[in-house]
Scaffold this motif. Structure first.
Motif, PDB file in Angstrom:
ATOM      1  N   VAL A 142       0.838  -1.206   0.000  1.00 56.99           N
ATOM      2  CA  VAL A 142       0.000   0.000   0.000  1.00 56.99           C
ATOM      3  C   VAL A 142       0.873   1.256   0.000  1.00 56.99           C
ATOM      4  CG1 VAL A 142      -1.664   1.370   1.325  1.00 56.99           C
ATOM      5  CG2 VAL A 142      -1.981  -1.102   1.084  1.00 56.99           C
ATOM      6  N   ASN A 177      -2.114 -11.688  -8.808  1.00 58.69           N
ATOM      7  CA  ASN A 177      -1.644 -10.591  -7.956  1.00 58.69           C
ATOM      8  C   ASN A 177      -0.179 -10.255  -8.209  1.00 58.69           C
ATOM      9  OD1 ASN A 177      -3.800  -9.624  -6.049  1.00 58.69           O
ATOM     10  ND2 ASN A 177      -3.920 -11.795  -5.615  1.00 58.69           N
ATOM     11  N   ALA A 182      -4.344  -1.059  -4.503  1.00 58.13           N
ATOM     12  CA  ALA A 182      -5.504  -1.947  -4.457  1.00 58.13           C
ATOM     13  C   ALA A 182      -5.086  -3.390  -4.165  1.00 58.13           C
ATOM     14  CB  ALA A 182      -6.275  -1.878  -5.773  1.00 58.13           C
ATOM     15  N   THR A 202      -4.656  -3.464  -0.359  1.00 57.12           N
ATOM     16  CA  THR A 202      -5.927  -3.431   0.385  1.00 57.12           C
ATOM     17  C   THR A 202      -6.726  -4.714   0.173  1.00 57.12           C
ATOM     18  OG1 THR A 202      -6.994  -2.201  -1.438  1.00 57.12           O
ATOM     19  CG2 THR A 202      -6.091  -0.912   0.393  1.00 57.12           C
ATOM     20  N   ASN A 203      -6.602  -5.322  -1.009  1.00 58.25           N
ATOM     21  CA  ASN A 203      -7.247  -6.627  -1.233  1.00 58.25           C
ATOM     22  C   ASN A 203      -6.639  -7.692  -0.337  1.00 58.25           C
ATOM     23  OD1 ASN A 203      -8.968  -5.617  -3.159  1.00 58.25           O
ATOM     24  ND2 ASN A 203      -8.052  -6.674  -4.893  1.00 58.25           N
ATOM     25  N   ASN A 235      -7.957  -7.666   2.961  1.00 59.28           N
ATOM     26  CA  ASN A 235      -9.406  -7.921   2.973  1.00 59.28           C
ATOM     27  C   ASN A 235     -10.217  -6.660   3.261  1.00 59.28           C
ATOM     28  OD1 ASN A 235      -9.223 -10.765   2.463  1.00 59.28           O
ATOM     29  ND2 ASN A 235      -8.632 -11.065   4.607  1.00 59.28           N
ATOM     30  N   VAL A 236      -9.648  -5.505   2.911  1.00 62.01           N
ATOM     31  CA  VAL A 236     -10.362  -4.233   3.065  1.00 62.01           C
ATOM     32  C   VAL A 236     -11.226  -3.973   1.840  1.00 62.01           C
ATOM     33  CG1 VAL A 236     -10.070  -1.730   3.307  1.00 62.01           C
ATOM     34  CG2 VAL A 236      -8.570  -3.286   4.563  1.00 62.01           C
ATOM     35  N   THR A 237     -10.710  -4.344   0.659  1.00 65.70           N
ATOM     36  CA  THR A 237     -11.442  -4.141  -0.595  1.00 65.70           C
ATOM     37  C   THR A 237     -11.458  -5.439  -1.392  1.00 65.70           C
ATOM     38  OG1 THR A 237      -9.418  -3.440  -1.722  1.00 65.70           O
ATOM     39  CG2 THR A 237     -10.784  -1.706  -0.741  1.00 65.70           C
ATOM     40  N   LYS A 238     -12.276  -5.460  -2.439  1.00 66.50           N
ATOM     41  CA  LYS A 238     -12.314  -6.572  -3.387  1.00 66.50           C
ATOM     42  C   LYS A 238     -12.266  -6.002  -4.804  1.00 66.50           C
ATOM     43  CE  LYS A 238     -14.835  -9.795  -0.391  1.00 66.50           C
ATOM     44  NZ  LYS A 238     -16.056 -10.654  -0.259  1.00 66.50           N
ATOM     45  N   VAL A 239     -11.215  -5.267  -5.076  1.00 65.78           N
ATOM     46  CA  VAL A 239     -11.058  -4.616  -6.379  1.00 65.78           C
ATOM     47  C   VAL A 239     -10.629  -5.652  -7.412  1.00 65.78           C
ATOM     48  CG1 VAL A 239      -9.846  -2.817  -7.659  1.00 65.78           C
ATOM     49  CG2 VAL A 239     -10.398  -2.467  -5.243  1.00 65.78           C
ATOM     50  N   ARG A 240     -11.281  -5.638  -8.575  1.00 66.18           N
ATOM     51  CA  ARG A 240     -10.872  -6.509  -9.681  1.00 66.18           C
ATOM     52  C   ARG A 240      -9.723  -5.807 -10.416  1.00 66.18           C
ATOM     53  NH1 ARG A 240     -16.394  -7.180  -9.407  1.00 66.18           N
ATOM     54  NH2 ARG A 240     -16.795  -5.449 -10.842  1.00 66.18           N
TER      55      ARG A 240
END
Length: 230
Positions: A44, A107, A199, A202-203, A206-211
């Motif tokens: 991040v 990733n 992103a 943060t994925n 487990n804060v976001t689920k950005v594709r």
């Protein structure tokens, strides 16, 4: 020898992944979780540093919006996951194991390919045979792949294929690409890639689920918009 930097980069990722796999076997689950959260936070921070390189935030915003829409239409992340699952099914048994492998592949591929070092280093490699930038990137990617593999699995090693194809293609087209590369363009490309890297972090937390895979066209959009606004 043109392409040597990319070969070294891909090799460092594979070696780092092997080390990470060995490291993972000797670590308690709590330690692995803490390590994953630590590397996610660092990712991040790296993304934030890159994102702040922009000189025109509107270029970054429009690049991500336009690129994201194109990515959703093309379903790039879905394609990457299918490739990862296909490779996973060839290498491991069980749908769950293949899914984990695909996650590491996607990733790591985005992380290692998003950034100015990959572009600039590949151009230097192709134009004048200067491997210094890619050798430095290889060192960083190798170290990062150790930690990523310890947390995401051996799928990280497969990102060496993505890096080889991406950077190798730029190296081969270096003569044509060099004429359009400017400091301003690199700044916007780096900033857009930085948001994508944020992103990933943060994925992982487990804060976001950005594709994130569907945001990849944003890199191309950033290049076009940077040239247009310049």
């Amino acid at each position: 020898m043109p392409g040597l930097g990319t070969i070294a980069n891909s090799g460092a990722i594979i070696i780092g992944a092997i080390c990470g796999l060995l490291l993972k076997k000797g670590l308690p689950e709590k330690w692995q979780e803490t390590m994953m959260n630590s590397i996610a936070l660092c990712i991040v921070i790296i993304g934030i540093q890159m994102a702040l390189k922009t000189t025109n935030i509107m270029i970054t915003i429009f690049s991500l919006v336009i690129g994201g829409v194109l990515g959703e239409i093309l379903d790039i992340e879905g394609l990457m996951n299918k490739i990862g699952l296909w490779m996973g099914n060839k290498l491991v048994h069980g749908e769950g194991a293949a899914t984990v492998l695909a996650k590491g592949f996607v990733n790591a591929s985005i992380l290692f390919c998003s950034g100015a070092m990959a572009v600039v280093g590949s151009i230097q490699d192709g134009l004048v045979g200067d491997h210094a930038t890619l050798f430095a990137k290889a060192t960083l990617d190798g170290l990062i792949s150790i930690i990523l593999t310890a947390n995401l699995g051996i799928g990280v090693a497969l990102s060496a294929i993505s890096v080889g194809f991406y950077q190798g293609s730029i190296t081969m087209m270096a003569g044509a690409v060099d004429s359009i590369i400017t400091k301003e363009l690199l700044a916007e490309l780096t900033a857009t890639g930085g948001v994508m890297i944020m992103a990933i972090g943060t994925n992982m937390l487990n804060v976001t689920k950005v594709r994130i895979g569907n945001l990849l066209p944003s890199i191309v959009a950033a290049v076009i918009l940077a040239k247009f606004f310049a």
